[in-house]
Design an enzyme around this catalytic site. Sequence first.
Site, PDB file in Angstrom:
ATOM      1  N   HIS A  17      70.775  29.761  46.722  1.00  0.00           N
ATOM      2  CA  HIS A  17      69.365  29.619  47.060  1.00  0.00           C
ATOM      3  C   HIS A  17      68.619  29.011  45.877  1.00  0.00           C
ATOM      4  O   HIS A  17      68.857  29.374  44.722  1.00  0.00           O
ATOM      5  CB  HIS A  17      68.803  30.998  47.426  1.00  0.00           C
ATOM      6  CG  HIS A  17      67.322  30.999  47.589  1.00  0.00           C
ATOM      7  ND1 HIS A  17      66.671  30.028  48.329  1.00  0.00           N
ATOM      8  CD2 HIS A  17      66.357  31.821  47.104  1.00  0.00           C
ATOM      9  CE1 HIS A  17      65.374  30.267  48.287  1.00  0.00           C
ATOM     10  NE2 HIS A  17      65.160  31.344  47.552  1.00  0.00           N
ATOM     11  N   ASN A  76      61.144  25.695  46.281  1.00  0.00           N
ATOM     12  CA  ASN A  76      61.785  26.815  46.979  1.00  0.00           C
ATOM     13  C   ASN A  76      61.397  26.743  48.456  1.00  0.00           C
ATOM     14  O   ASN A  76      60.244  26.973  48.812  1.00  0.00           O
ATOM     15  CB  ASN A  76      61.314  28.128  46.349  1.00  0.00           C
ATOM     16  CG  ASN A  76      61.925  29.349  47.025  1.00  0.00           C
ATOM     17  OD1 ASN A  76      62.511  29.241  48.112  1.00  0.00           O
ATOM     18  ND2 ASN A  76      61.783  30.501  46.389  1.00  0.00           N
ATOM     19  N   CYS A  81      64.803  34.127  52.596  1.00  0.00           N
ATOM     20  CA  CYS A  81      65.615  33.115  51.897  1.00  0.00           C
ATOM     21  C   CYS A  81      67.111  33.308  52.117  1.00  0.00           C
ATOM     22  O   CYS A  81      67.895  32.413  51.794  1.00  0.00           O
ATOM     23  CB  CYS A  81      65.308  33.144  50.402  1.00  0.00           C
ATOM     24  SG  CYS A  81      63.557  33.103  50.039  1.00  0.00           S
TER      25      CYS A  81
HETATM   26  O1  UT7 Z   1      62.851  32.835  47.073  1.00  0.00           O
HETATM   27  C1  UT7 Z   1      63.074  34.099  46.542  1.00  0.00           C
HETATM   28  C2  UT7 Z   1      61.865  34.671  46.020  1.00  0.00           C
HETATM   29  N1  UT7 Z   1      61.302  34.209  44.783  1.00  0.00           N
HETATM   30  C3  UT7 Z   1      61.907  34.164  43.603  1.00  0.00           C
HETATM   31  O2  UT7 Z   1      63.100  34.183  43.449  1.00  0.00           O
HETATM   32  C4  UT7 Z   1      61.024  34.091  42.412  1.00  0.00           C
HETATM   33  C5  UT7 Z   1      61.588  34.887  41.257  1.00  0.00           C
HETATM   34  N2  UT7 Z   1      60.682  34.891  40.087  1.00  0.00           N
HETATM   35  C6  UT7 Z   1      60.469  33.790  39.367  1.00  0.00           C
HETATM   36  O3  UT7 Z   1      61.017  32.732  39.615  1.00  0.00           O
HETATM   37  C7  UT7 Z   1      59.552  33.934  38.162  1.00  0.00           C
HETATM   38  O4  UT7 Z   1      59.255  35.296  37.968  1.00  0.00           O
HETATM   39  C8  UT7 Z   1      58.217  33.128  38.322  1.00  0.00           C
HETATM   40  C9  UT7 Z   1      58.515  31.639  38.259  1.00  0.00           C
HETATM   41  C10 UT7 Z   1      57.540  33.480  39.630  1.00  0.00           C
HETATM   42  C11 UT7 Z   1      57.279  33.456  37.176  1.00  0.00           C
HETATM   43  O5  UT7 Z   1      57.877  33.112  35.920  1.00  0.00           O
HETATM   44  P1  UT7 Z   1      57.725  34.061  34.660  1.00  0.00           P
HETATM   45  O6  UT7 Z   1      58.388  33.387  33.541  1.00  0.00           O
HETATM   46  O7  UT7 Z   1      58.245  35.420  35.074  1.00  0.00           O
HETATM   47  O8  UT7 Z   1      56.177  34.071  34.415  1.00  0.00           O
HETATM   48  P2  UT7 Z   1      55.164  35.306  34.465  1.00  0.00           P
HETATM   49  O9  UT7 Z   1      54.905  35.690  35.881  1.00  0.00           O
HETATM   50  O10 UT7 Z   1      55.657  36.368  33.524  1.00  0.00           O
HETATM   51  O11 UT7 Z   1      53.864  34.674  33.873  1.00  0.00           O
HETATM   52  C12 UT7 Z   1      53.802  34.262  32.503  1.00  0.00           C
HETATM   53  C13 UT7 Z   1      52.440  33.674  32.246  1.00  0.00           C
HETATM   54  C14 UT7 Z   1      51.272  34.544  32.738  1.00  0.00           C
HETATM   55  O12 UT7 Z   1      50.220  34.422  31.809  1.00  0.00           O
HETATM   56  P3  UT7 Z   1      49.967  35.557  30.706  1.00  0.00           P
HETATM   57  O13 UT7 Z   1      49.705  36.811  31.493  1.00  0.00           O
HETATM   58  O14 UT7 Z   1      51.227  35.617  29.912  1.00  0.00           O
HETATM   59  O15 UT7 Z   1      48.773  35.047  29.971  1.00  0.00           O
HETATM   60  C15 UT7 Z   1      50.862  33.907  34.035  1.00  0.00           C
HETATM   61  O16 UT7 Z   1      49.510  34.127  34.338  1.00  0.00           O
HETATM   62  O17 UT7 Z   1      52.311  32.447  32.950  1.00  0.00           O
HETATM   63  C16 UT7 Z   1      51.110  32.454  33.734  1.00  0.00           C
HETATM   64  N3  UT7 Z   1      51.315  31.649  34.911  1.00  0.00           N
HETATM   65  C17 UT7 Z   1      51.142  30.311  34.947  1.00  0.00           C
HETATM   66  N4  UT7 Z   1      50.720  29.453  33.997  1.00  0.00           N
HETATM   67  C18 UT7 Z   1      50.645  28.145  34.335  1.00  0.00           C
HETATM   68  C19 UT7 Z   1      51.758  32.053  36.144  1.00  0.00           C
HETATM   69  N5  UT7 Z   1      51.850  30.992  36.961  1.00  0.00           N
HETATM   70  C20 UT7 Z   1      51.474  29.907  36.227  1.00  0.00           C
HETATM   71  C21 UT7 Z   1      51.370  28.540  36.527  1.00  0.00           C
HETATM   72  N6  UT7 Z   1      50.957  27.695  35.553  1.00  0.00           N
HETATM   73  N7  UT7 Z   1      51.683  28.032  37.736  1.00  0.00           N
END
Ligand code: UT7
Length: 322
Positions: A248, A278, A112
């Site tokens: 980004h 993204n 990225c």
């Molecule tokens: O391009 C450069 C590289 N990438 C990035 O910059 C990404 C950086 N990270 C992020 O943007 C965030 O960490 C994410 C968007 C990937 C994730 O967001 P988050 O608020 O950190 O969510 P999480 O991973 O902590 O997940 C929270 C909950 C989980 O459920 P439990 O364990 O709390 O029951 C996940 O299983 O959300 C769940 N979850 C979803 N639910 C509905 C994860 N993906 C989804 C989804 N829909 N698509």
Amino acid sequence: MRAKIISTGSYLPKNIATNDFLSTLVDTNDEWITSRTGIKSRHLVSEEETTASMAYEAAKKALSDANLQPEDIELIIVATCTADTLVPSTACDVQGRLGAVNATAFDLNAACSGFVFALTTADAYFQSGMYKNALIIGVETLSRIVDWEDRSVCVLFADGAGAAVVMADETGLMSASLGSDGDKCHAIYVKSRENNNPFCPGEKPMDHLYMDGAAVFKFATKTVPKSIRETLEKVNLTPDDVDLFLLHQANMRINQSIAKTLKVPMDKIPCNMDHCGNTSGASIPLLLDEANKKGLLKSGDTVVMSGFGAGLTWGTVVLKWA
Ligand code: UT7
């Protein structure tokens, strides 16, 4: 002589996948995706669209915007981590499609951060006197490397291309800093094709992109503001002196956190992840072209571009808009 951006172009695939559409594929919903990421829809390639074809379309627009012919171009750098072919490079494919017969062409993979790395590479060539102009392109077909059954990844990534023509000039890029942290090379990764030479036998399915989202989030919100401050300090500027930040497009919450840390209003940080998702190496040049076409960039403006991603890598440039 430094790199001055004289024109931009972009290409987005025709197919649009909304959050509601993705909720028919995996257990997700519009509310989760919008509130956690800021993404509402993204563009995904059809069978006719490829990394090289999108790069070509974006490049054609940037060349026409610059009133240049393909044969005027001396250097083509394509920033991508999702090339159609391991060899040749996407840059050579684009060179052939354009008929840019006088160019030297190669790819660069800084995920990225790729477009910022490509811009600084062109700038270094200009400073050395080796080339006087370049076509730089950020392009990705991330939809080919995501696992379409993994809701934590497939809702984030998308496809597209952005391009810019840069010229050696007395104004333009003012300051740059790049970095990488290979200790964290597994925070985002996808394996290349597996080896099946006679010493490595067995069935090996293609791998998909893996990401430790929380680790990347923490890294981005800490490293990007630091990198921006340091790059501005090199030319005695502060975030207050910047007219536009082109960051980004990974997550709206990351950009809001960067804005808060730098104490700059969000109206200086345009975002297009709502309709582009993204697109990794394509995200900054896509946003640049959108900002350019909307008239957000004015002559004399101080502009910051900053990217971060797999590697882990990060890079910031400060430039004067011509
Ligand atoms: O391009 C450069 C590289 N990438 C990035 O910059 C990404 C950086 N990270 C992020 O943007 C965030 O960490 C994410 C968007 C990937 C994730 O967001 P988050 O608020 O950190 O969510 P999480 O991973 O902590 O997940 C929270 C909950 C989980 O459920 P439990 O364990 O709390 O029951 C996940 O299983 O959300 C769940 N979850 C979803 N639910 C509905 C994860 N993906 C989804 C989804 N829909 N698509």
